[in-house]
Scaffold this motif. Structure first.
Motif, PDB file in Angstrom:
ATOM      1  N   GLY A  52      35.496  54.576  45.546  1.00 35.49           N
ATOM      2  CA  GLY A  52      33.742  53.655  45.189  1.00 35.49           C
ATOM      3  C   GLY A  52      33.671  52.025  45.633  1.00 35.49           C
ATOM      4  O   GLY A  52      32.380  52.304  46.315  1.00 35.49           O
ATOM      5  N   ARG A  53      35.250  51.674  46.239  1.00 32.59           N
ATOM      6  CA  ARG A  53      35.399  50.211  46.150  1.00 32.59           C
ATOM      7  C   ARG A  53      34.370  50.777  48.016  1.00 32.59           C
ATOM      8  O   ARG A  53      34.088  49.640  48.003  1.00 32.59           O
ATOM      9  CB  ARG A  53      36.078  49.588  45.868  1.00 32.59           C
ATOM     10  N   ARG A  54      35.076  51.278  48.693  1.00 33.64           N
ATOM     11  CA  ARG A  54      35.146  51.286  49.931  1.00 33.64           C
ATOM     12  C   ARG A  54      33.681  51.360  50.618  1.00 33.64           C
ATOM     13  O   ARG A  54      33.008  50.905  51.281  1.00 33.64           O
ATOM     14  CB  ARG A  54      35.944  52.758  50.151  1.00 33.64           C
ATOM     15  N   ALA A  55      32.874  52.164  49.865  1.00 31.30           N
ATOM     16  CA  ALA A  55      31.459  53.016  49.824  1.00 31.30           C
ATOM     17  C   ALA A  55      30.908  52.252  49.935  1.00 31.30           C
ATOM     18  O   ALA A  55      29.843  51.388  50.173  1.00 31.30           O
ATOM     19  CB  ALA A  55      31.488  54.103  48.726  1.00 31.30           C
ATOM     20  N   HIS A  56      30.368  50.876  48.787  1.00 33.57           N
ATOM     21  CA  HIS A  56      30.079  49.812  47.852  1.00 33.57           C
ATOM     22  C   HIS A  56      30.332  48.468  49.110  1.00 33.57           C
ATOM     23  O   HIS A  56      28.816  48.493  48.917  1.00 33.57           O
ATOM     24  CB  HIS A  56      30.177  49.513  46.514  1.00 33.57           C
ATOM     25  N   ASP A  57      31.589  48.201  49.407  1.00 33.36           N
ATOM     26  CA  ASP A  57      31.838  47.025  50.465  1.00 33.36           C
ATOM     27  C   ASP A  57      31.188  47.330  51.819  1.00 33.36           C
ATOM     28  O   ASP A  57      30.278  46.515  52.519  1.00 33.36           O
ATOM     29  CB  ASP A  57      33.240  47.422  51.030  1.00 33.36           C
ATOM     30  N   GLU A  58      30.607  49.191  52.286  1.00 31.19           N
ATOM     31  CA  GLU A  58      30.286  49.394  53.314  1.00 31.19           C
ATOM     32  C   GLU A  58      28.540  49.487  53.056  1.00 31.19           C
ATOM     33  O   GLU A  58      27.860  49.235  54.416  1.00 31.19           O
ATOM     34  CB  GLU A  58      30.640  51.193  53.760  1.00 31.19           C
ATOM     35  N   LEU A  59      28.375  49.857  52.048  1.00 28.04           N
ATOM     36  CA  LEU A  59      27.555  49.664  51.988  1.00 28.04           C
ATOM     37  C   LEU A  59      26.621  48.021  51.880  1.00 28.04           C
ATOM     38  O   LEU A  59      25.413  48.101  52.671  1.00 28.04           O
ATOM     39  CB  LEU A  59      26.413  50.248  50.740  1.00 28.04           C
ATOM     40  N   ASP A  60      27.636  47.250  51.197  1.00 25.85           N
ATOM     41  CA  ASP A  60      26.953  46.003  51.479  1.00 25.85           C
ATOM     42  C   ASP A  60      26.664  45.472  52.519  1.00 25.85           C
ATOM     43  O   ASP A  60      26.135  44.526  53.120  1.00 25.85           O
ATOM     44  CB  ASP A  60      27.800  45.169  50.264  1.00 25.85           C
ATOM     45  N   GLY A  61      28.282  45.920  53.073  1.00 28.90           N
ATOM     46  CA  GLY A  61      28.419  44.885  54.541  1.00 28.90           C
ATOM     47  C   GLY A  61      27.101  45.676  56.049  1.00 28.90           C
ATOM     48  O   GLY A  61      27.118  45.089  56.609  1.00 28.90           O
TER      49      GLY A  61
END
Length: 256
Positions: free
Chosen positions: A153-162
């Motif tokens: 979940g955190r990796r997915a959110h970080d990727e979407l933010d970046g």
């Protein structure tokens, strides 16, 4: 009291305290912001294991209490995953509080795969219908699913933010929101399964798993312990893979 692996006594208590101090000092020296989390997590672990040791003997032969215990386990794991997701990528920032809604959505990838798999194993007779069989198996699968959900979940959110610009570009080309977000976050989220894959690949060469050691110390033949560990490892991968794809889908759908 003696053990074939370690000597249980005052020296062991000192060693445990030193482990906590070393971990806290290292976290402080590295400016991770986690120096208080290490002793608190250690104290919680000790208290929870004491309670488990006192309770599990009473619960083991009462299936309805086993069910209650599993509900407590799944609720705790879902809430822990929701809290981890709420923190996002900056552990030093002020923590965002997880909501009940977050925990309920996290329960889908965290709790459902382990519980459904164990129910199927009970139905075919692989897992025995008692607490000493159900609770450890659910706990192992559940703990790994919880970790994978938090990481994915955190990796997915970080990727979407970046890579927000790429999502916007896909939308401008006519993609719907879900597939546009999924294209960006899928591969990053998939890395959450790597620790479980690495551990499975190196069993017996690098890591000597606790289930294997525990069975051998309990008097089982080494081959029996090996079979048990293969069962545990493949079950972890099955639960982890399901938890991974469900978490990624929920993030892409903006549910987590």
């Amino acid at each position: 009291m003696e053990s074939t692996m370690i000597e249980i006594g005052p020296a062991l208590a000192v060693a445990v305290v030193l482990f906590v101090v070393i971990g806290s000092v290292a976290a402080w020296a590295g400016r991770t912001g986690l120096e208080r989390e290490i002793p608190w997590a250690s104290i919680r672990a000790a208290l929870q294991l004491i309670v488990l040791a006192l309770v599990i003997g009473y619960v083991a032969d009462r299936l309805w209490l086993v069910g209650v215990f599993v509900v407590v386990m799944t609720t705790t794991a879902s809430w822990a995953a929701a809290r981890r997701l709420a923190q996002r990528s900056n552990p030093q920032a002020e923590k965002t509080r997880a909501t009940v809604r977050d925990a309920l959505w996290c329960a889908v990838p965290v709790a459902l795969p382990p519980v459904l798999l164990v129910v199927c194993l009970l139905a075919v007779g692989v897992v025995r219908p008692n607490g000493l069989s159900i609770i450890p198996v659910v706990g192992i699968f559940l703990g790994n699913a919880m970790t994978i959900v938090g990481l994915a979940g955190r990796r997915a959110h970080d990727e979407l933010d970046g890579r927000h610009g790429e999502v916007e570009a896909a939308l401008s080309l006519g993609f719907a929101d879900y597939p546009a977000r999924m294209m960006v976050c899928r591969q990053a989220a998939a890395t959450a399964l790597n620790p479980s894959l690495d551990q499975t690949r190196t069993i017996g060469l690098v890591t000597i798993p606790g289930a294997f050691v525990g069975m051998v110390l309990g008097g089982a033949e080494p081959w029996e312990a090996g079979v048990m560990q293969v069962f545990v490892s493949t079950g972890i991968l099955a639960c982890g893979a399901i938890a991974l794809i469900v978490t990624t889908a929920l993030v892409a759908a903006d549910r987590l």
